[in-house]
Scaffold this motif. Structure first.
Motif, PDB file in Angstrom:
ATOM      1  N   PHE A  61       9.865 -45.408 -49.809  1.00 37.72           N
ATOM      2  CA  PHE A  61      10.487 -46.496 -49.061  1.00 37.72           C
ATOM      3  C   PHE A  61       9.403 -47.500 -48.700  1.00 37.72           C
ATOM      4  O   PHE A  61       8.330 -47.121 -48.226  1.00 37.72           O
ATOM      5  CB  PHE A  61      11.194 -45.960 -47.819  1.00 37.72           C
ATOM      6  N   THR A  63       8.307 -52.096 -48.216  1.00 40.16           N
ATOM      7  CA  THR A  63       8.613 -53.522 -48.146  1.00 40.16           C
ATOM      8  C   THR A  63       7.653 -54.261 -49.052  1.00 40.16           C
ATOM      9  O   THR A  63       6.446 -54.042 -48.996  1.00 40.16           O
ATOM     10  CB  THR A  63       8.470 -54.058 -46.707  1.00 40.16           C
ATOM     11  N   TRP A 241      13.000 -55.085 -49.366  1.00 36.91           N
ATOM     12  CA  TRP A 241      12.624 -53.821 -48.779  1.00 36.91           C
ATOM     13  C   TRP A 241      13.635 -52.742 -49.144  1.00 36.91           C
ATOM     14  O   TRP A 241      14.820 -53.012 -49.341  1.00 36.91           O
ATOM     15  CB  TRP A 241      12.408 -53.907 -47.273  1.00 36.91           C
ATOM     16  N   ASP A 243      14.885 -48.771 -48.125  1.00 36.71           N
ATOM     17  CA  ASP A 243      14.858 -47.803 -47.037  1.00 36.71           C
ATOM     18  C   ASP A 243      15.998 -46.814 -47.213  1.00 36.71           C
ATOM     19  O   ASP A 243      16.823 -46.943 -48.129  1.00 36.71           O
ATOM     20  CB  ASP A 243      14.996 -48.536 -45.692  1.00 36.71           C
ATOM     21  N   GLU A 244      16.057 -45.835 -46.326  1.00 45.72           N
ATOM     22  CA  GLU A 244      17.182 -44.928 -46.287  1.00 45.72           C
ATOM     23  C   GLU A 244      18.379 -45.647 -45.685  1.00 45.72           C
ATOM     24  O   GLU A 244      18.224 -46.478 -44.798  1.00 45.72           O
ATOM     25  CB  GLU A 244      16.839 -43.700 -45.424  1.00 45.72           C
ATOM     26  N   GLN A 247      19.071 -47.048 -41.700  1.00 44.03           N
ATOM     27  CA  GLN A 247      17.830 -47.246 -40.960  1.00 44.03           C
ATOM     28  C   GLN A 247      17.694 -48.685 -40.502  1.00 44.03           C
ATOM     29  O   GLN A 247      18.245 -49.589 -41.108  1.00 44.03           O
ATOM     30  CB  GLN A 247      16.634 -46.863 -41.841  1.00 44.03           C
TER      31      GLN A 247
END
Length: 247
Positions: A61, A63, A241, A243-244, A247
């Motif tokens: 994960f 950015t 970005w 992510d999970e 989040q």
């Protein structure tokens, strides 16, 4: 002609998607054929990959602010008679599309995800579309969430039918109260969880889409930009970005 209408009816486009990573400092050198025809037509095109660079390891994960190495990105083009110019400029990823009906894709090649949220903040001139991609798999297909300058959005399922032949199936093509005609300055996101897609515009979840009929539950993430009739179309991505979900 807008991409979202061009795709209806499972339009077959062509491209060659190569796995060689490319950096936006080096212009891609595809060779494209004729401009995109009306719906139900098929165009044959070829694409020459850019030189290979060794990617830098990337966390699961992350950015990307587009102020450093781009070795993990792999790009390709469909449509258009000229190649896009792609470069890093002032901590932005800038994509110049000089000819109409051109689509540029960049896939982040570092990881595959079974549950992921991919988001992008971008700005574009008002004749085209910009979007994010999840669950990209060369053999199975991918999902796209695009915002167009006419104030509509589209969620699409893309799939390679054969080498150089792609088919796109519209899942959702609609307007939204969160979109404005002529504007292409948004932050959008797409959560891909099992058989469900959750699209966001400026941080607001506005749909829940069942995609169980496609059976695509994992893959890579990416971004896309396209031009319509008026050119040049200039797109800049401020950041992407991953992510999970939640989040």
């Amino acid at each position: 002609m807008k991409k979202l209408f061009l795709l209806i009816g499972c339009l077959a486009l062509t491209s060659a998607c190569q796995s060689a990573p490319a950096t936006p400092q080096v212009e891609s050198t595809p060779t494209a054929a004729t401009p995109t025809p009306p719906p139900t037509a098929t165009v044959t095109q070829t694409f020459t990959p850019a030189p290979t660079l060794t990617p830098t390891p990337v966390p699961l994960f992350f950015t990307d602010d587009f102020n450093g190495d781009m070795g993990a990105w792999v790009s390709f083009q469909t449509g258009g008679i000229e190649s896009p110019t792609v470069k890093l400029e002032n901590d932005l990823l800038r994509i110049d599309l000089p000819t109409p009906n051109t689509w540029y894709y960049a896939i982040h090649n570092a990881h595959e995800y079974s549950s992921v949220f991919v988001s992008a903040k971008f700005l574009g001139t008002p004749s085209g579309s910009l979007g994010v991609i999840c669950n990209y798999d060369e053999s199975k297909g991918w999902y796209e969430f695009n915002i167009a300058s006419d104030g509509t959005y589209s969620i699409l399922f893309g799939q390679w039918l054969a080498q150089g032949i792609a088919q796109y199936t519209p899942i959702e093509v609609e307007g939204s109260e969160y979109l404005k005609d002529g504007k292409l300055e948004y932050e959008i996101g797409l959560a891909c969880q099992d058989d469900t897609l959750l699209p966001y515009i400026n941080g607001k979840l506005f749909r829940k889409v069942d995609v169980s009929r496609f059976g695509l539950t994992e893959g890579k993430v990416g971004i896309t930009a396209s031009s319509f009739k008026e050119v040049p179309m200039i797109a800049t991505f401020d950041r992407v970005w991953v992510d999970e979900p939640g989040q």
